[in-house]
Scaffold this active site. Structure first.
Site, short mmCIF file in Angstrom:
data_model
loop_
_atom_site.label_atom_id
_atom_site.label_comp_id
_atom_site.label_asym_id
_atom_site.label_seq_id
_atom_site.Cartn_x
_atom_site.Cartn_y
_atom_site.Cartn_z
N HIS A 86 14.43 19.67 1.31
CA HIS A 86 13.57 20.03 0.28
C HIS A 86 14.09 19.14 -1.19
CE1 HIS A 86 11.94 23.79 2.57
NE2 HIS A 86 13.37 23.51 2.86
N TYR A 87 13.09 19.02 -1.97
CA TYR A 87 13.54 19.01 -3.30
C TYR A 87 13.31 20.12 -3.81
CZ TYR A 87 8.59 17.37 -4.89
OH TYR A 87 7.20 17.35 -4.99
N THR A 88 14.02 20.37 -5.08
CA THR A 88 13.89 21.83 -5.62
C THR A 88 12.45 21.84 -6.67
OG1 THR A 88 15.10 20.77 -7.70
CG2 THR A 88 16.38 22.26 -5.93
N GLU A 106 17.98 22.53 -0.15
CA GLU A 106 17.31 22.16 -1.27
C GLU A 106 18.32 20.96 -1.95
OE1 GLU A 106 14.68 23.04 -2.71
OE2 GLU A 106 13.81 24.77 -1.65
N HIS A 147 10.48 18.96 4.31
CA HIS A 147 9.51 20.31 4.26
C HIS A 147 7.91 19.79 4.65
CE1 HIS A 147 8.55 23.99 1.92
NE2 HIS A 147 8.51 24.23 3.38
N ASP A 169 7.50 17.76 -0.51
CA ASP A 169 8.76 17.73 -0.61
C ASP A 169 9.72 17.45 0.53
OD1 ASP A 169 8.44 20.36 -0.01
OD2 ASP A 169 10.55 20.65 -0.60
#
Ligand SMILES: [Zn+2]
Length: 254
Positions: free
Chosen positions: A36-38, A101, A143, A153
């Protein structure tokens, strides 16, 4: 936040326990890794959210821009990062996965590049996790792969090819961009059905409708976001389909 527990990975510096976790259901062990990215302005804000019981979200690991790694949930526990999704027919992805993340503001922040040190840390951590849990390369997922209608993401700027060259995940050799879309919107017929079947065979949760519909465009966009980042438009074209077929060929007999 004092915590007696050491991280599961020797690459993690700290274990900061998130309350947002539970027991894995129906799975003794994770069989995929979801990145994921945050998607928030700062890493600090994202970390606060993942540790806040009111947010009801978490991940197993958190990777800062400088490559420092924190662990938030024990690998044996179920972290709450995937939400509603599907991969290879599995819908409880939180029970089946380890979630990571990666600090990056994402689409809302203009898709800035990921830091080299951060990607190096991501590769090292992913290799460690996949080795310890015997997670297959094709099960290192975005994700957006498991929730194409809801999520984008870790995004179009995420360097999947660099990960692959570092020994993480799958990739297909580049097929040049050429030609236009193979299908018009809402076009119906066996070729559309065949494309949907290929996407489902690879793992995507696509309904086989035989129509080049909205959900199909979303899944094609998710595939492009991972494997054909030069052009993410949700339109199936020759290079998109060539890469999908090459990836399926690479799966080999199961
Ligand atoms: Zn996500």
């Amino acid at each position: 936040m004092p915590h007696a527990r050491p991280p599961d990975s020797p690459l993690a510096a700290r274990f900061l326990a998130s309350p947002n976790r539970g027991e894995r259901r129906g799975h003794g062990r994770p069989n995929c890794l979801i990145l994921h990215y945050t998607g928030m302005p700062t890493g600090e804000a994202a970390l606060d959210r993942l540790l806040d019981p009111a947010s009801e979200v978490s991940a197993h690991y958190f990777i800062w821009e400088d490559g420092a790694i924190d662990q938030l949930v024990a690998e044996s526990d179920r972290a709450w990062h995937a939400g509603k999704g599907s991969w290879k027919g599995e819908s409880d992805l939180n029970s089946a996965s380890i979630g990571v993340e990666i600090v990056n503001p994402g689409h809302d922040g203009g898709l800035p590049p990921f830091q080299d040190r951060q990607i190096a840390a991501t590769i090292a951590l992913a290799r460690d996790i996949c080795a310890r849990w015997a997670i297959a390369p094709e099960r290192v997922l975005a994700h957006s792969d498991i929730a194409p209608a809801r999520k984008r993401d870790p995004g179009d700027a995420f360097p999947w090819e660099t990960l692959w060259r570092g020994g993480v995940g799958s990739w297909s050799e580049r097929a040049p961009l050429s030609g236009g879309p193979m299908f018009s919107h809402e076009e119906e017929g066996p070729p559309v059905r065949a494309l949907q079947a290929l996407l489902a065979l690879y793992g995507y949760g696509v309904e086989i409708t035989g129509v080049y519909d909205r959900q199909t465009r979303q899944v094609v966009a998710a595939f492009q976001r991972h494997f054909r980042t030069e052009k993410v438009d949700g339109e199936a074209d020759a290079s998109t389909v060539a890469r999908l077929k090459a990836l399926i060929d690479g799966l080999g007999p199961k």
